[in-house]
Motif scaffolding. Sequence first.
Motif, PDB file in Angstrom:
ATOM      1  N   LEU A   5       0.818  -1.215   0.000  1.00 11.33           N
ATOM      2  CA  LEU A   5       0.000   0.000   0.000  1.00 11.33           C
ATOM      3  C   LEU A   5       0.849   1.262   0.000  1.00 11.33           C
ATOM      4  N   VAL A   6       1.894   1.283   0.855  1.00  9.35           N
ATOM      5  CA  VAL A   6       2.765   2.462   0.990  1.00  9.35           C
ATOM      6  C   VAL A   6       4.206   2.006   1.114  1.00  9.35           C
ATOM      7  N   ASN A   7       5.111   2.745   0.484  1.00 17.25           N
ATOM      8  CA  ASN A   7       6.531   2.423   0.550  1.00 17.25           C
ATOM      9  C   ASN A   7       7.353   3.671   0.862  1.00 17.25           C
ATOM     10  N   LEU A   8       8.304   3.551   1.782  1.00 15.97           N
ATOM     11  CA  LEU A   8       9.291   4.606   2.037  1.00 15.97           C
ATOM     12  C   LEU A   8      10.652   4.068   1.625  1.00 15.97           C
ATOM     13  N   GLU A   9      11.365   4.844   0.804  1.00 14.79           N
ATOM     14  CA  GLU A   9      12.685   4.413   0.344  1.00 14.79           C
ATOM     15  C   GLU A   9      13.724   5.465   0.691  1.00 14.79           C
ATOM     16  N   ALA A  10      14.694   5.104   1.546  1.00 15.39           N
ATOM     17  CA  ALA A  10      15.838   5.955   1.914  1.00 15.39           C
ATOM     18  C   ALA A  10      15.410   7.375   2.293  1.00 15.39           C
ATOM     19  N   VAL A  11      14.428   7.475   3.189  1.00 14.39           N
ATOM     20  CA  VAL A  11      13.854   8.776   3.565  1.00 14.39           C
ATOM     21  C   VAL A  11      14.701   9.452   4.646  1.00 14.39           C
ATOM     22  N   ASP A  12      15.025  10.736   4.417  1.00 18.37           N
ATOM     23  CA  ASP A  12      15.714  11.572   5.404  1.00 18.37           C
ATOM     24  C   ASP A  12      14.791  12.722   5.799  1.00 18.37           C
ATOM     25  N   LYS A  13      14.863  13.124   7.076  1.00 21.13           N
ATOM     26  CA  LYS A  13      14.158  14.323   7.522  1.00 21.13           C
ATOM     27  C   LYS A  13      14.975  14.975   8.631  1.00 21.13           C
ATOM     28  N   VAL A  14      15.321  16.247   8.428  1.00 24.22           N
ATOM     29  CA  VAL A  14      16.152  16.973   9.391  1.00 24.22           C
ATOM     30  C   VAL A  14      15.394  18.195   9.875  1.00 24.22           C
ATOM     31  N   TYR A  15      15.409  18.421  11.213  1.00 25.44           N
ATOM     32  CA  TYR A  15      14.880  19.661  11.790  1.00 25.44           C
ATOM     33  C   TYR A  15      16.041  20.382  12.456  1.00 25.44           C
ATOM     34  N   GLY A  16      16.349  21.587  11.982  1.00 26.93           N
ATOM     35  CA  GLY A  16      17.503  22.306  12.526  1.00 26.93           C
ATOM     36  C   GLY A  16      18.769  21.527  12.269  1.00 26.93           C
ATOM     37  N   GLY A  43      10.764  11.300  16.575  1.00 25.08           N
ATOM     38  CA  GLY A  43      10.318  11.321  15.190  1.00 25.08           C
ATOM     39  C   GLY A  43       9.142  10.426  14.838  1.00 25.08           C
ATOM     40  N   LYS A  44       8.379   9.930  15.817  1.00 24.07           N
ATOM     41  CA  LYS A  44       7.252   9.044  15.523  1.00 24.07           C
ATOM     42  C   LYS A  44       6.201   9.759  14.669  1.00 24.07           C
ATOM     43  N   THR A  45       5.773  10.937  15.144  1.00 24.46           N
ATOM     44  CA  THR A  45       4.745  11.686  14.413  1.00 24.46           C
ATOM     45  C   THR A  45       5.271  12.119  13.042  1.00 24.46           C
ATOM     46  N   THR A  46       6.528  12.541  12.986  1.00 26.16           N
ATOM     47  CA  THR A  46       7.121  12.933  11.697  1.00 26.16           C
ATOM     48  C   THR A  46       7.089  11.766  10.719  1.00 26.16           C
ATOM     49  N   LEU A  47       7.416  10.567  11.198  1.00 24.38           N
ATOM     50  CA  LEU A  47       7.426   9.376  10.343  1.00 24.38           C
ATOM     51  C   LEU A  47       6.045   9.124   9.737  1.00 24.38           C
ATOM     52  N   ILE A  48       4.997   9.152  10.553  1.00 25.06           N
ATOM     53  CA  ILE A  48       3.670   8.818  10.001  1.00 25.06           C
ATOM     54  C   ILE A  48       3.114   9.957   9.151  1.00 25.06           C
ATOM     55  N   ILE A  50       4.980  11.822   7.158  1.00 23.59           N
ATOM     56  CA  ILE A  50       5.642  11.626   5.857  1.00 23.59           C
ATOM     57  C   ILE A  50       5.030  10.428   5.142  1.00 23.59           C
ATOM     58  N   LEU A  51       4.749   9.362   5.885  1.00 23.40           N
ATOM     59  CA  LEU A  51       4.123   8.169   5.310  1.00 23.40           C
ATOM     60  C   LEU A  51       2.770   8.509   4.677  1.00 23.40           C
ATOM     61  N   ALA A  52       2.011   9.406   5.338  1.00 27.48           N
ATOM     62  CA  ALA A  52       0.682   9.793   4.841  1.00 27.48           C
ATOM     63  C   ALA A  52       0.747  10.940   3.835  1.00 27.48           C
ATOM     64  N   LYS A  53       1.962  11.403   3.503  1.00 29.25           N
ATOM     65  CA  LYS A  53       2.179  12.527   2.571  1.00 29.25           C
ATOM     66  C   LYS A  53       1.575  13.834   3.078  1.00 29.25           C
ATOM     67  N   LEU A  54       1.530  13.980   4.430  1.00 29.91           N
ATOM     68  CA  LEU A  54       1.118  15.251   5.014  1.00 29.91           C
ATOM     69  C   LEU A  54       2.316  16.174   5.175  1.00 29.91           C
ATOM     70  N   GLU A  55       3.514  15.599   5.007  1.00 30.95           N
ATOM     71  CA  GLU A  55       4.759  16.340   5.154  1.00 30.95           C
ATOM     72  C   GLU A  55       5.750  15.795   4.139  1.00 30.95           C
ATOM     73  N   GLU A  56       6.593  16.655   3.618  1.00 30.15           N
ATOM     74  CA  GLU A  56       7.573  16.246   2.605  1.00 30.15           C
ATOM     75  C   GLU A  56       8.840  15.732   3.270  1.00 30.15           C
ATOM     76  N   ALA A  57       9.429  14.682   2.702  1.00 31.03           N
ATOM     77  CA  ALA A  57      10.754  14.216   3.139  1.00 31.03           C
ATOM     78  C   ALA A  57      11.818  15.118   2.519  1.00 31.03           C
ATOM     79  N   ASP A  58      12.959  15.288   3.216  1.00 22.01           N
ATOM     80  CA  ASP A  58      14.069  16.052   2.643  1.00 22.01           C
ATOM     81  C   ASP A  58      14.726  15.277   1.512  1.00 22.01           C
ATOM     82  N   LYS A  59      14.809  13.954   1.703  1.00 16.82           N
ATOM     83  CA  LYS A  59      15.402  13.083   0.688  1.00 16.82           C
ATOM     84  C   LYS A  59      14.609  11.795   0.656  1.00 16.82           C
ATOM     85  N   GLY A  60      14.801  11.014  -0.416  1.00 18.49           N
ATOM     86  CA  GLY A  60      14.134   9.724  -0.514  1.00 18.49           C
ATOM     87  C   GLY A  60      12.787   9.840  -1.208  1.00 18.49           C
ATOM     88  N   ARG A  61      12.079   8.704  -1.238  1.00 17.49           N
ATOM     89  CA  ARG A  61      10.827   8.644  -1.990  1.00 17.49           C
ATOM     90  C   ARG A  61       9.728   7.967  -1.166  1.00 17.49           C
TER      91      ARG A  61
END
Length: 600
Positions: A5-16, A43-48, A50-61
């Motif tokens: 249903l959903v795939n995350l590939e090599a996802v990065d997310k940086v705050y500050g 990063g639990k909330t950030t992970l989900i 990004i998974l739901a496409k409510l937030e953009e990842a810095d890198k990855g797909r």
Amino acid sequence: MAANLVNLEAVDKVYGTRALLDGVSLGVNEGDRIGVVGRNGDGKTTLIRILAKLEEADKGRVTHAGHVRLGVLTQHDSLDPEATVRHEVIGDLADHEWAGNAKIRDVLTGLFGGLDLPGFPQGLDTVIGPLSGGERRRIALAKLLIADQDLIVLDEPTNHLDVEGISWLARHLRERRSALVCVTHDRWFLDQVCTRMWDVQRGTVHEYEGGYSDYVFARAERERIAASEEAKRQNLMRKELAWLRRGAPARTSKPRFRIEAANELIADVPPPRDSAELMKFASSRLGRTVFDLENVTVQAGPKVLIEHLTWQLGPGDRVGLVGVNGAGKTSLLRTLAEAARTEGEKQPAAGKVVVGKTVKLAYLSQEVGELNPALRVLEAVQQVRDRVDLGKGREMTAGQLCEKFGFTKEKQWTPVGDLSGGERRRLQILRLLMDEPNVLFLDEPTNDLDIETLTQLEDLLDGWPGSMVVISHDRYFVERTTDRVFALLGDRFLRMLPRGLDEYLERRQAVLDAAVPAAPAAAAPAKQKSAGDARAAKKELQKIERRLDKVSEQEAKLHARIAEQATDFEAVAKLDAELRELAAEREELEMRWLELAEDA
């Protein structure tokens, strides 16, 4: 094979300067039920999001299957404040359409207690704007669950739900065909619903098979194999593993790792609490009397919540208090706290509360007390005391206790004004414990705390010698930290529940079933009980509860004597026979208690 249903590939997310996600690759398939755990801020909330496409990842797909129907419950709803509950939850469906839909009826009853939404001023036609955050959250959850989804993503769905609501939600999600990804700190809920776990730690995500209990076993084994240098965390995990294996082995669903290795890991771990030793120490600190209530009435304004309450909280008692919202749990604690604060001068509306002369009460309320925002964390703790005596020769400095509660040396110099809600809650508990109380009242202590902090708090309370009353909707925390459960069922009486929260849910279900009118043909003549019968039953119930307390004390003393005379086999055999007699008496008392409870 289940479709992806959903795939995350090599996802990065940086705050500050902080990397919350570092090269994370994960997938969600049809039928997956995934629980997400980790410390607050990892990063639990950030992970989900990004998974739901409510937030953009810095890198990855992030890839969603083209057909996927996605439902998301975030921590902030997007409900229209000018709309009614009916409009947001049911939409344009006519009454006969939604009332004939079993799913809609189940959701409304499960989340609101009835199709007419009791507790809401105009039922379904209540305008959303003036409602509280908890009421809005239940509306958002109902709206999501009524829709058809392939994947449901939930961020803290149990917040603002009581024990019954959480139990209903667990059953509902188990029966749905939708895949699920859920962030929650409710460990009982994770065990009931999830078949996989994601543990978010320092930018990476570790995957485990099974529910929360299986995750604890697997993580403890993984840390043993890795010979982790984090001795504190490993020891705490071993202790929780021992609790799960010895206290509630039935929690485990499908462990897929070497149970033998897990058992070896806890071979030298003693039970979480030495009840006899703690009772002895508590008695020396408190004497015989802590709180004695005689024929007490508790009111909130003109409304009577509890009446004719005769009850005793003794030295070393660890009590869980559960009940329906508005039944008087918090009001009861406030009444006792007020009597303690005024040294018995402030009494309830009727009856008498006797407070022990040596009682030093610490009361953790649901509201986070205001602190000077300019104070540093360590300074806020040192304001109370520099060192704390935890009993049994254990002592900690303010800095050490801060570290135990997740405030690292760097974090200890953070201004209080910069802390999150969960961190302020932790600081509030810390300050209470630093004052060395001998009686603790904890009203919803688990609010905003992550699982790791909860296990640290439970570990600290295991060795805390005093009397304790816990109000919580977190079933796991109540079972883990208390020895007996009492309930307020909304009928103005306090009842002891020998079988704990299972019995509470059964009793509540019986009340709900009784409220549904039976078909005329099936109706049977009810056996009438006189008011005198009910009073006599209540009187005998109280007598049985007092005897059960004494039996518990005698059992604790016998266990202590058996430990002292372990090498004298003749003495041990004699003491063991006495112990068996007490166990038989306890069983008879509990059976009689259950019989009388219906009459009362």
